[in-house]
Design a protein around this motif. Structure first.
Motif, PDB file in Angstrom:
ATOM      1  N   ASN A  25      -0.807  -1.186   2.960  1.00 15.33           N
ATOM      2  CA  ASN A  25      -1.508  -0.997   1.700  1.00 15.33           C
ATOM      3  C   ASN A  25      -1.743   0.487   1.423  1.00 15.33           C
ATOM      4  O   ASN A  25      -2.120   1.240   2.314  1.00 15.33           O
ATOM      5  N   VAL A  57      -0.593  -0.205  -9.170  1.00 15.56           N
ATOM      6  CA  VAL A  57      -1.006  -1.607  -9.106  1.00 15.56           C
ATOM      7  C   VAL A  57      -1.012  -2.211 -10.505  1.00 15.56           C
ATOM      8  O   VAL A  57      -0.622  -3.363 -10.702  1.00 15.56           O
ATOM      9  N   ALA A 114      -2.534   5.192  -7.260  1.00 18.41           N
ATOM     10  CA  ALA A 114      -2.582   3.812  -6.760  1.00 18.41           C
ATOM     11  C   ALA A 114      -2.975   2.847  -7.865  1.00 18.41           C
ATOM     12  O   ALA A 114      -2.378   1.772  -8.003  1.00 18.41           O
ATOM     13  N   SER A 136       0.204  -3.641  -4.239  1.00 15.58           N
ATOM     14  CA  SER A 136      -0.354  -2.408  -3.680  1.00 15.58           C
ATOM     15  C   SER A 136       0.352  -2.035  -2.391  1.00 15.58           C
ATOM     16  O   SER A 136      -0.149  -1.244  -1.605  1.00 15.58           O
TER      17      SER A 136
END
Lengths: 163, 103
Positions: B30, B87, B83, B93
């Motif tokens: 992640n 996403v 990020a 992710s």
């Protein structure tokens, strides 16, 4: 560096927090473990006489950066199984091996470190660090403010849906 | 009786923190957890800086920690923004799923 019990206690808290970051299944727990690790680290900075650094460690790291992490973790609202996915066992083994190798090297260097004797002890008080920051390191200090401005603008430009 | 604590203790702790951070950054998939492990690595470097500042008796190491913190703050702000965008675009992710730039 006088109090072994204080050092070992703070080091224990720090390492426990770091292991929490490594092993926690849910990212919220990982972020909170990192808060614990940073508080332990801040105590170690106090033991080393770096009071100003200890204070901004709490203010900037535990106060601002990790709140940002928590915001993003909760904002994205990903499924826990997706967040805690790990790489394959080969990757993890290689990571542990590399980490162990680096640790072994650091420990070897630290054991044979020549420590100069008769050094005047310094204390990183706000006055001492601030004086140095605003005289010798005034230009890097201003450049850092520019970097933060770029970071803020970049974050807004990236994350905003429509400008 | 516990032996007295010297600078090498702090450096070994710093190395241990760095190793844990590296293992975390390499084993997580992640993107947020990778950034979190990077923070741990930077903190390990900060501890080494402060220790050497104590050993050598000058404050330059602590000034350096100050700048490392500033760079870390900027890095986290931009990294987390990236990020969020990723996403939002893909719904994933996973750092491995972003390979648009891969040839």
């Amino acid at each position: 560096m006088e109090s072994p019990i204080l050092f070992y206690g703070l080091a224990f808290v720090t390492l426990l927090g770091a292991l929490g970051v490594l092993l926690a299944r849910h990212p919220v727990y990982a972020v909170l473990s990192l808060v614990a690790a940073l508080f332990g680290l801040s105590g170690l900075f106090v033991l080393l006489g770096a009071f100003f650094v200890a204070a901004i460690q709490i203010l900037v790291y535990a106060g601002a950066i990790l709140v940002l992490f928590l915001f993003v973790v909760m904002l994205l609202d990903l499924r826990p199984d997706e967040l805690s996915r790990l790489r394959s066992a080969t990757w993890r083994g290689a990571a542990l091996g590399l980490g162990g190798l680096l640790f072994w090297q650091t420990a070897r260097v630290a054991r044979t470190l020549p420590i100069p004797a008769g050094v005047q002890p310094v204390e990183g008080t706000v006055v001492a660090v601030g004086k140095l920051l605003f005289t010798t390191y005034a230009l890097p200090f201003e450049a850092a403010s520019l970097l933060l401005l770029v970071g803020v603008i970049g974050a807004v430009v990236l994350a905003k849906k429509k400008l | 009786m516990i032996p007295p604590v010297g600078p090498s203790h702090y450096l070994v702790l710093s190395g241990l923190l760095f190793a844990i951070g590296l293992a975390g950054a390499a084993s997580r998939r992640n993107i947020i957890m990778i950034l979190l492990s990077l923070e741990l690595i930077l903190s390990a470097a900060n501890l080494a800086f402060v220790t050497f500042s104590k050993i050598l008796g000058n404050l330059e190491g602590q000034i350096m920690v100050f700048f490392v913190m500033i760079v870390a703050a900027a890095e986290v702000a931009v990294g987390l923004a990236i990020a969020v965008v990723m996403v939002r675009r893909t719904g994933k992710s996973d750092a491995d799923s972003f390979r648009n730039l891969k040839w």
